[in-house]
Design a protein around this motif. Structure first.
Motif, PDB file in Angstrom:
ATOM      1  N   ARG A 137      -1.312   4.811   6.519  1.00  0.00           N
ATOM      2  CA  ARG A 137      -0.080   5.075   5.607  1.00  0.00           C
ATOM      3  C   ARG A 137       0.087   6.487   5.287  1.00  0.00           C
ATOM      4  O   ARG A 137       1.286   6.874   5.025  1.00  0.00           O
ATOM      5  CB  ARG A 137      -0.039   4.125   4.443  1.00  0.00           C
ATOM      6  CG  ARG A 137      -0.166   2.698   4.869  1.00  0.00           C
ATOM      7  CD  ARG A 137       0.824   2.153   5.291  1.00  0.00           C
ATOM      8  NE  ARG A 137       1.016   2.414   6.814  1.00  0.00           N
ATOM      9  CZ  ARG A 137       2.124   2.385   7.464  1.00  0.00           C
ATOM     10  NH1 ARG A 137       3.189   1.804   7.193  1.00  0.00           N
ATOM     11  NH2 ARG A 137       1.875   2.368   8.942  1.00  0.00           N
ATOM     12  N   MET A 143      -3.455   5.129  -2.626  1.00  0.00           N
ATOM     13  CA  MET A 143      -3.284   3.989  -1.587  1.00  0.00           C
ATOM     14  C   MET A 143      -4.626   3.682  -1.211  1.00  0.00           C
ATOM     15  O   MET A 143      -4.652   2.266  -1.010  1.00  0.00           O
ATOM     16  CB  MET A 143      -2.595   4.613  -0.553  1.00  0.00           C
ATOM     17  CG  MET A 143      -1.088   5.071  -0.658  1.00  0.00           C
ATOM     18  SD  MET A 143      -0.079   5.476   0.954  1.00  0.00           S
ATOM     19  CE  MET A 143      -0.889   6.805   1.532  1.00  0.00           C
ATOM     20  N   GLU A 144      -5.706   4.084  -1.378  1.00  0.00           N
ATOM     21  CA  GLU A 144      -6.854   3.643  -0.990  1.00  0.00           C
ATOM     22  C   GLU A 144      -7.293   2.627  -2.405  1.00  0.00           C
ATOM     23  O   GLU A 144      -8.077   1.753  -1.704  1.00  0.00           O
ATOM     24  CB  GLU A 144      -7.980   4.840  -1.086  1.00  0.00           C
ATOM     25  CG  GLU A 144      -7.892   5.535   0.175  1.00  0.00           C
ATOM     26  CD  GLU A 144      -8.756   6.760   0.152  1.00  0.00           C
ATOM     27  OE1 GLU A 144      -9.472   7.209   1.322  1.00  0.00           O
ATOM     28  OE2 GLU A 144      -9.123   7.322  -1.159  1.00  0.00           O
ATOM     29  N   GLY A 167       1.856   3.794  -3.246  1.00  0.00           N
ATOM     30  CA  GLY A 167       1.551   5.239  -3.254  1.00  0.00           C
ATOM     31  C   GLY A 167       3.064   6.281  -3.295  1.00  0.00           C
ATOM     32  O   GLY A 167       3.014   7.298  -4.011  1.00  0.00           O
ATOM     33  N   VAL A 211       0.759  -1.032  -0.261  1.00  0.00           N
ATOM     34  CA  VAL A 211      -0.081   0.138  -0.047  1.00  0.00           C
ATOM     35  C   VAL A 211       0.872   1.255   0.114  1.00  0.00           C
ATOM     36  O   VAL A 211       0.682   2.164  -0.909  1.00  0.00           O
ATOM     37  CB  VAL A 211      -1.020  -0.138   1.278  1.00  0.00           C
ATOM     38  CG1 VAL A 211      -1.640   1.491   1.215  1.00  0.00           C
ATOM     39  CG2 VAL A 211      -1.757  -1.169   1.104  1.00  0.00           C
ATOM     40  N   LEU A 261      -3.171   9.796  -1.050  1.00  0.00           N
ATOM     41  CA  LEU A 261      -4.286   8.998  -0.362  1.00  0.00           C
ATOM     42  C   LEU A 261      -5.071   8.104  -1.363  1.00  0.00           C
ATOM     43  O   LEU A 261      -5.221   7.060  -0.869  1.00  0.00           O
ATOM     44  CB  LEU A 261      -4.907  10.087   0.493  1.00  0.00           C
ATOM     45  CG  LEU A 261      -6.102   9.399   1.080  1.00  0.00           C
ATOM     46  CD1 LEU A 261      -5.591   8.269   2.181  1.00  0.00           C
ATOM     47  CD2 LEU A 261      -6.901  10.528   2.036  1.00  0.00           C
ATOM     48  N   ALA A 307      -5.321   3.200   4.288  1.00  0.00           N
ATOM     49  CA  ALA A 307      -4.705   4.299   3.681  1.00  0.00           C
ATOM     50  C   ALA A 307      -4.439   5.421   4.535  1.00  0.00           C
ATOM     51  O   ALA A 307      -3.372   6.235   4.376  1.00  0.00           O
ATOM     52  CB  ALA A 307      -5.415   4.632   2.195  1.00  0.00           C
ATOM     53  N   VAL A 316      -5.507  -0.752  -1.184  1.00  0.00           N
ATOM     54  CA  VAL A 316      -6.356  -1.456   0.121  1.00  0.00           C
ATOM     55  C   VAL A 316      -7.626  -1.906  -0.560  1.00  0.00           C
ATOM     56  O   VAL A 316      -7.959  -2.899   0.071  1.00  0.00           O
ATOM     57  CB  VAL A 316      -6.767  -0.087   1.334  1.00  0.00           C
ATOM     58  CG1 VAL A 316      -7.723  -0.814   2.265  1.00  0.00           C
ATOM     59  CG2 VAL A 316      -5.503   0.493   1.827  1.00  0.00           C
TER      60      VAL A 316
END
Length: 307
Positions: free
Chosen positions: A243, A221-222, A192, A188, A218, A240, A225
């Motif tokens: 992170r 990364m979402e 990103g 993750v 963000l 996320a 996830v």
């Protein structure tokens, strides 16, 4: 413990040098100018944790020169995983265990196509280090950690032995009973960091400070996830955000190996990072527009543009 390092760059060179400096029998598999420099001048690590010099580092240019070992640390670039796995079969047949500290979530599946599943245990590394010049590894910051464990959650003798070796070598190490989740947790953050720093061409500092690029980071990364959870990985829905908070804690100058490779005209690991997330999303019917955009933006650079 006899250890082979397959891929002696920023990751393999750093951790292999620490193990060799602690007195372990380490063989470095390297190639090109890096191999020539190590043979001529030894392997050198420049690090805030203390510099290391291995003047007579044992080196070979191919796995068939390694001989019998207890453990192989795989740290080659992801596009070399297939050929690396094929080359390791003779060592595994002699009893070697294999742990990969490569990027991404595809690595162990590729290894398992060519090696017995029971020979592999999972690993994750956390470090910012690069080959700054042939024969020299430069480590940035103080983070240098290996986390590893068996996929069945057991605390096996080989995992315990490697943990003990890391303690002696002053490598921060941890044994986990849920290595698959840990690999995805790093993935993750890695997707990103690599996707944004490479596509924006800036280190993490400016990216996290600007509201629009921060939101983009963000959202990248979402998407990872969402894909991981759809694949059955035990990631919290808001991981996320966790992170993103971690991104706020790292040095503003920190960037990714993919960003370094882009700047140097090297081949990119993009197919196993943002492109890999986009492909997972397509298979699972999950939208991944930010990762797909990153993959499309960097597509022309993926093969590398060497000078």
């Amino acid at each position: 413990m006899k250890i082979a390092i397959l891929g002696s760059g920023g990751v393999g060179g750093y951790f292999g040098a620490r193990l060799a400096a602690a007195g372990y029998d380490v063989t470095f598999v390297a190639r090109g100018k890096h191999l020539e420099a190590i043979r001529r001048n030894g392997l050198r690590v420049v690090s805030p944790m203390g510099d290391i010099e291995i003047p007579n580092a044992r080196t070979v240019d191919a796995v068939d020169g390694v001989g019998k070992v207890d453990l192989v640390l795989v740290a080659v670039k992801l596009w070399d995983t297939e050929s690396a796995a094929q080359s390791l079969k003779p060592l595994v047949d002699q009893g070697a265990a294999v742990v990969s500290f490569q990027n991404g979530v595809h690595k162990d599946e590729v290894l398992a196509r060519h090696l017995p599943l029971q020979s592999i245990f999972g690993g994750v590394c956390y470090i910012a280090s690069v080959i700054s010049e042939p024969g020299v590894i430069t480590h940035s910051g103080t983070m240098q950690k290996l986390t590893f464990g068996e996929y069945d959650g057991s605390q096996s003798p080989r995992v315990t032995a490697f943990y003990d070796a890391c303690q002696i070598a002053k490598i921060t190490a941890e044994i986990t009973r849920d290595i698959r989740r840990l690999i995805w947790e790093k993935f993750v953050f890695l997707v990103g960091l690599s996707g944004t720093t490479a596509s924006i061409r800036k280190p993490i500092g400016p990216i996290r400070e600007n509201p629009r690029t921060r939101e983009f980071l963000l959202q990248v990364m979402e998407e990872v996830v969402a894909v991981g959870r759809a694949k059955g990985v035990d990631l919290p829905a808001d991981f996320a955000q966790d992170r993103l908070a971690f991104c706020d804690s790292i040095p503003a100058t920190m960037t990714s190996s993919m960003h370094h490779d882009l700047e140097r005209g090297n081949r990119l690991e993009l197919p196993w990072l943002s492109r890999g997330v986009a492909e997972f999303g397509a298979e699972l019917n999950i939208a991944t527009p930010r990762n797909r955009a990153i993959a499309d933006i960097l597509e022309l650079y993926t093969p590398g543009t060497p000078q």
